[in-house]
Design a protein around this motif. Structure first.
Motif, PDB file in Angstrom:
ATOM      1  N   ALA A 557       0.824  -1.216   0.000  1.00  0.00           N
ATOM      2  CA  ALA A 557       0.000   0.000   0.000  1.00  0.00           C
ATOM      3  C   ALA A 557       0.854   1.261   0.000  1.00  0.00           C
ATOM      4  N   GLY A 558       2.175   1.100   0.164  1.00  0.00           N
ATOM      5  CA  GLY A 558       3.073   2.245   0.127  1.00  0.00           C
ATOM      6  C   GLY A 558       3.656   2.662   1.461  1.00  0.00           C
ATOM      7  N   VAL A 559       3.394   1.896   2.531  1.00  0.00           N
ATOM      8  CA  VAL A 559       3.962   2.233   3.839  1.00  0.00           C
ATOM      9  C   VAL A 559       5.471   1.983   3.814  1.00  0.00           C
ATOM     10  N   LYS A 560       6.246   2.979   4.260  1.00  0.00           N
ATOM     11  CA  LYS A 560       7.692   2.826   4.354  1.00  0.00           C
ATOM     12  C   LYS A 560       8.009   2.124   5.673  1.00  0.00           C
ATOM     13  N   ILE A 561       8.617   0.959   5.575  1.00  0.00           N
ATOM     14  CA  ILE A 561       8.869   0.136   6.758  1.00  0.00           C
ATOM     15  C   ILE A 561      10.365  -0.104   6.902  1.00  0.00           C
ATOM     16  N   LYS A 562      10.888   0.265   8.066  1.00  0.00           N
ATOM     17  CA  LYS A 562      12.291   0.025   8.383  1.00  0.00           C
ATOM     18  C   LYS A 562      12.349  -0.870   9.613  1.00  0.00           C
ATOM     19  N   MET A 563      13.191  -1.897   9.538  1.00  0.00           N
ATOM     20  CA  MET A 563      13.290  -2.826  10.658  1.00  0.00           C
ATOM     21  C   MET A 563      14.748  -3.109  11.001  1.00  0.00           C
ATOM     22  N   ILE A 564      15.041  -3.029  12.298  1.00  0.00           N
ATOM     23  CA  ILE A 564      16.362  -3.378  12.826  1.00  0.00           C
ATOM     24  C   ILE A 564      16.175  -4.708  13.542  1.00  0.00           C
ATOM     25  N   ILE A 565      16.570  -5.797  12.887  1.00  0.00           N
ATOM     26  CA  ILE A 565      16.329  -7.142  13.416  1.00  0.00           C
ATOM     27  C   ILE A 565      17.672  -7.852  13.549  1.00  0.00           C
ATOM     28  N   ARG A 566      18.071  -8.102  14.788  1.00  0.00           N
ATOM     29  CA  ARG A 566      19.397  -8.665  15.014  1.00  0.00           C
ATOM     30  C   ARG A 566      19.527 -10.080  14.466  1.00  0.00           C
ATOM     31  N   ILE A 582       9.998  -2.346   2.149  1.00  0.00           N
ATOM     32  CA  ILE A 582      10.552  -2.824   3.424  1.00  0.00           C
ATOM     33  C   ILE A 582      12.069  -2.898   3.320  1.00  0.00           C
ATOM     34  N   LYS A 583      12.741  -2.359   4.338  1.00  0.00           N
ATOM     35  CA  LYS A 583      14.193  -2.457   4.441  1.00  0.00           C
ATOM     36  C   LYS A 583      14.534  -3.033   5.813  1.00  0.00           C
ATOM     37  N   VAL A 584      15.555  -3.897   5.846  1.00  0.00           N
ATOM     38  CA  VAL A 584      15.943  -4.571   7.094  1.00  0.00           C
ATOM     39  C   VAL A 584      17.452  -4.492   7.266  1.00  0.00           C
ATOM     40  N   ILE A 585      17.885  -4.137   8.478  1.00  0.00           N
ATOM     41  CA  ILE A 585      19.301  -4.225   8.813  1.00  0.00           C
ATOM     42  C   ILE A 585      19.464  -5.067  10.077  1.00  0.00           C
ATOM     43  N   SER A 586      20.667  -5.604  10.252  1.00  0.00           N
ATOM     44  CA  SER A 586      21.022  -6.348  11.463  1.00  0.00           C
ATOM     45  C   SER A 586      22.307  -5.754  12.016  1.00  0.00           C
ATOM     46  N   ILE A 587      22.337  -5.503  13.331  1.00  0.00           N
ATOM     47  CA  ILE A 587      23.533  -4.954  13.976  1.00  0.00           C
ATOM     48  C   ILE A 587      24.101  -5.996  14.934  1.00  0.00           C
ATOM     49  N   VAL A 588      25.346  -6.389  14.689  1.00  0.00           N
ATOM     50  CA  VAL A 588      26.067  -7.292  15.588  1.00  0.00           C
ATOM     51  C   VAL A 588      27.354  -6.576  15.974  1.00  0.00           C
ATOM     52  N   LEU A 592      25.165  -6.986  22.748  1.00  0.00           N
ATOM     53  CA  LEU A 592      24.090  -7.739  22.109  1.00  0.00           C
ATOM     54  C   LEU A 592      22.855  -6.843  22.009  1.00  0.00           C
ATOM     55  N   GLU A 593      22.426  -6.536  20.795  1.00  0.00           N
ATOM     56  CA  GLU A 593      21.231  -5.722  20.605  1.00  0.00           C
ATOM     57  C   GLU A 593      20.011  -6.528  21.033  1.00  0.00           C
ATOM     58  N   HIS A 594      19.327  -6.060  22.091  1.00  0.00           N
ATOM     59  CA  HIS A 594      18.300  -6.881  22.726  1.00  0.00           C
ATOM     60  C   HIS A 594      16.968  -6.167  22.911  1.00  0.00           C
ATOM     61  N   TRP A 647      19.738   3.074  12.704  1.00  0.00           N
ATOM     62  CA  TRP A 647      19.414   2.843  11.298  1.00  0.00           C
ATOM     63  C   TRP A 647      20.528   3.345  10.380  1.00  0.00           C
ATOM     64  N   ARG A 648      21.275   4.332  10.832  1.00  0.00           N
ATOM     65  CA  ARG A 648      22.345   4.906  10.000  1.00  0.00           C
ATOM     66  C   ARG A 648      23.684   4.206  10.215  1.00  0.00           C
ATOM     67  N   ASP A 649      23.703   3.146  11.032  1.00  0.00           N
ATOM     68  CA  ASP A 649      24.941   2.391  11.279  1.00  0.00           C
ATOM     69  C   ASP A 649      25.421   1.763   9.965  1.00  0.00           C
ATOM     70  N   THR A 650      26.664   2.032   9.625  1.00  0.00           N
ATOM     71  CA  THR A 650      27.252   1.441   8.410  1.00  0.00           C
ATOM     72  C   THR A 650      28.486   0.602   8.734  1.00  0.00           C
ATOM     73  N   VAL A 651      28.849   0.504  10.010  1.00  0.00           N
ATOM     74  CA  VAL A 651      30.049  -0.227  10.416  1.00  0.00           C
ATOM     75  C   VAL A 651      29.680  -1.632  10.909  1.00  0.00           C
ATOM     76  N   LYS A 652      28.823  -1.701  11.925  1.00  0.00           N
ATOM     77  CA  LYS A 652      28.424  -2.990  12.489  1.00  0.00           C
ATOM     78  C   LYS A 652      27.121  -3.514  11.896  1.00  0.00           C
ATOM     79  N   ALA A 653      26.453  -2.710  11.132  1.00  0.00           N
ATOM     80  CA  ALA A 653      25.189  -3.130  10.519  1.00  0.00           C
ATOM     81  C   ALA A 653      25.441  -3.807   9.178  1.00  0.00           C
TER      82      ALA A 653
END
Length: 684
Positions: A557-566, A582-588, A592-594, A647-653
């Motif tokens: 439907a056009g909803v902008k969805i951002k998810m940070i899922i470890r 939908i965009k998804v990133i993981s940060i390690v 521990l991202e909890h 969301w702007r992490d580019t090193v550990k994401a």
């Protein structure tokens, strides 16, 4: 009739988890990470894989034995098909781990830390190890040759054994030596340098001496992983048995369940290999040979012998969580929270601040009741337990909902429960069939003939040790609406009422999923109406099929969805016409991202919740969970801005691509390590 699922934008939960654990292994590869921290990531990868096989593979193994055919609703694979893919993917991970472990050992050697093998010892070291074996190890060994009088022993889950192929005349015989568990896992060698040898390597070396009546042909270190997925609610209570007794008895079953994996480090012959498979009742696909030591937990103790100079170069700089928050120095926490909501951000801020609030409550004459849920609290002496016990001894009404079924913490929680009962606390054990995973503490006090509430909601456990390692939020409020919800929650738990409704809380298993679906649909309707729509989520795992489909529908439907899922993410982002919004990133990273944070909309009208619940079916349907709204505009803005930093992490994401694989961000993008950012922000 089986409802067929279209897996075009979803992926299998177990295979997604293996990809996440590969991300952990990548941190051990990263040369920008200090060497000892890389070793810890290697050990964490191993430990993660152990638990995965005990629980997830164990569960799939049970399902594969059932007569009725079951399918995963994300990949449409049967349990047997999933196991086949898991075993194949695991073999690739083992090879990658072995190559990396060998490389790290070479780097460790250059840094003055060396693991030695028996055949590489110098004369002085050989004499030292020989004496240690003779005086400390040999008396504790219980070697066994397998024959008519000595049947094949039960191999304990994850214990180490030496398996030896023996020759007596023309007969092939199997010998087994259990590695003593009451000795240190490693032995430091004499001299100034940090050199050590593993206990199992010593026993392996002296196998010929132990079995001196036979000819030793092949020898190896082995370890069996057993299914640990026991249902602690299935067994019937015996007459007169209380819940603590029932739990103790049930836990004994765990070490006797079916084998799901065999690890081998060393040389085996075909007869030994075949014999082990037959007696463990496993297939060759479940056998994993490796060059790396099977148990890597010893790596976590190597810092004990490091010099100050080594620690400064091989470890992250020391970090002490900040003891500061927004509360003025001369103001009590109870007084401050009575007028203004408070948010703590672990591990950057200290867990001691929560304990300070509890201590104030213990000695505050106006406080008459404290209620708390405990899921994991750890093994060490817990100040929280002392404070709750003290409150009860001072005459306050203390209720503790102790979840005895927190996996692998059951024995700890049984001990804590008994201690609290002895101190006069009222201890209850949750609801049959549902683990109580919600993290909530309620302080009640009587002031000016009015009952006032201070409610704390957390995204993580009340564990002082993990609060230094896990990123979590801890929210405090004197809101009457939330306080009354907290009162209702504890009353519901005491009466086994899972259907209770709350004014503010979203609660599982009753309303959490329907409410989340409603909130997602609200953003979908905004998008269809041409309004600004936005969903920003942070969690550990996403597996719930209903929520995944709702997110996909909102995306369409056009909803902008951002998810940070470890960790596990069963949705594939960026699929055209399905999940392209939908965009998804993981940060390690170091921590521990909890934390779990759900944000619907943006700006002052955004609806923000914090929770202990991941978007997994087990959390939304089979556990007791709470998601608490944040009403304070300052705290909402603070949480939202923190999410944007992550969301702007580019090193550990890493970003998740449309194939369900993780990719690094372009080196051309501005470099931002979100955890390093928060470390600097919260430094005293």
């Amino acid at each position: 009739m089986i409802k067929k699922i279209n897996p075009i934008y979803t992926q299998n939960r177990e295979l997604s988890w293996l990809k996440f654990n590969e991300r952990v292994l990548e941190e051990a590869e990263d040369e920008t990470v200090p060497l000892y921290e890389r070793l810890k990531f290697l050990a964490i990868f191993n430990s993660n894989l152990d638990e995965f096989y005990m629980i997830r593979v164990g569960s799939l193994y049970d399902l594969s034995l059932e007569k009725s055919l079951k399918f995963d609703n994300k990949s449409f694979l049967t349990p047997t098909q999933q196991l086949e893919k898991i075993f194949a993917a695991t073999k690739i991970l083992y090879k990658k781990r072995d190559v990396l472990a060998a490389r790290l050992e070479r780097v460790c050697h250059a840094a003055g830390i060396q693991r030695k093998k028996s055949e590489k010892l110098g004369k002085r070291e050989t004499a030292f190890v020989k004496d240690y074996f003779r005086t400390q190890i040999m008396p504790l060994l219980s070697p066994l040759v397998i024959n008519v009088r000595h049947p094949f022993p039960h191999l304990q889950n994850k214990a180490l054994y030496i398996a030896v192929s023996l020759k007596e005349k023309k007969n092939d015989i199997l010998g087994i030596i259990p590695i003593p568990e009451n000795l240190p896992k490693l032995l430091y060698l004499p001299g100034r340098k940090n050199k050590y040898i593993l206990l199992e390597d010593i026993v392996l070396h002296y196998a010929e001496k132990i079995f001196n009546l036979y000819t030793v042909e092949k020898k190896a270190v082995i370890s069996v992983t057993r299914n640990a997925d026991i249902s602690l609610d299935d067994e019937d209570f015996e007459l007169g048995e209380d819940y603590l007794q029932h739990m103790r008895k049930s836990l004994k079953r765990r070490g006797k369940l079916a084998a799901v994996r065999l690890e081998i480090n060393g040389e085996t012959c075909s007869s030994m290999f075949t014999y082990l498979l037959e007696h463990l009742n496993i297939k060759k696909e479940q056998v994993f040979t490796c060059r790396t030591p099977i148990n890597l937990s010893y790596l976590l103790s190597l810092d004990e012998r490091m010099t100050v100079e080594q620690k400064s170069t091989l470890m992250y700089p020391p970090f002490i969580p900040s003891s500061k928050c927004h509360i003025p120095q001369d103001t009590s926490m109870i007084e401050y929270i009575g007028h203004k909501d408070l948010l703590l951000n672990y591990p950057y801020q200290s867990f001691d601040l929560f304990l300070q609030l509890l201590k104030e409550a213990v000695y505050d004459d106006s406080v008459f009741a404290i209620k708390i849920t405990i899921y994991r609290i750890g093994k060490r002496k817990a100040k929280l337990i002392q404070l709750l016990s003290m409150a009860a001894e001072l005459g306050k009404d203390v209720t503790v909902l102790m979840e005895l079924r927190a996996r692998f913490d059951e024995a700890n929680n049984i001990n804590w429960a008994e201690m609290l009962q002895d101190a006069g606390c009222k201890v209850i054990y949750g609801v049959e069939g549902y683990k109580v995973h919600a993290k909530i503490c309620l302080i009640m006090r009587r002031k000016n003939n009015k009952i006032e509430y201070i409610t704390q909601i957390g995204t993580g456990n009340y564990n002082a040790q993990t609060a230094k390692l896990y990123t979590d939020l801890s929210f405090f409020t004197a809101s009457d609406d939330i306080g009354l919800d907290a009162v209702q929650f504890f009353q519901n738990m005491g009466t086994d009422n899972l259907q209770g409704n709350y004014n503010s809380f979203l609660s599982a298993p009753n309303s959490l999923k329907p409410d989340l679906l409603r909130l997602i649909n609200e953003q979908r309707e905004h998008a269809l109406a041409g309004k600004v729509s936005h969903i920003l989520l942070k969690m550990n795992s996403l597996t719930d099929r209903d929520l995944i489909d709702a997110l996909a529908t909102a995306s369409q439907a056009g909803v902008k969805i951002k998810m940070i899922i470890r960790g596990i993410c069963c949705i594939k982002p960026g699929i055209k016409g399905k999940t392209e919004n939908i965009k998804v990133i993981s940060i390690v990273g170091r921590f521990l991202e909890h934390s779990r944070i759900f944000c619907f909309g943006s700006g002052e009208t955004a609806k923000i919740y914090i929770s202990s619940a991941d978007w997994m079916t087990r959390n939304t349907e089979h556990r007791v969970e709470i998601a608490c709204p944040i009403y304070d505009l300052d705290l909402k803005e603070s949480i939202y801005q923190s999410l944007l930093i992550m969301w702007r992490d580019t090193v550990k994401a890493r970003f998740l691509n449309r194939d369900g694989d993780y990719e690094k961000f372009s080196a051309k993008l501005p470099r931002l390590d979100s955890q390093a950012f928060f470390l600097e922000k919260y430094t005293d």
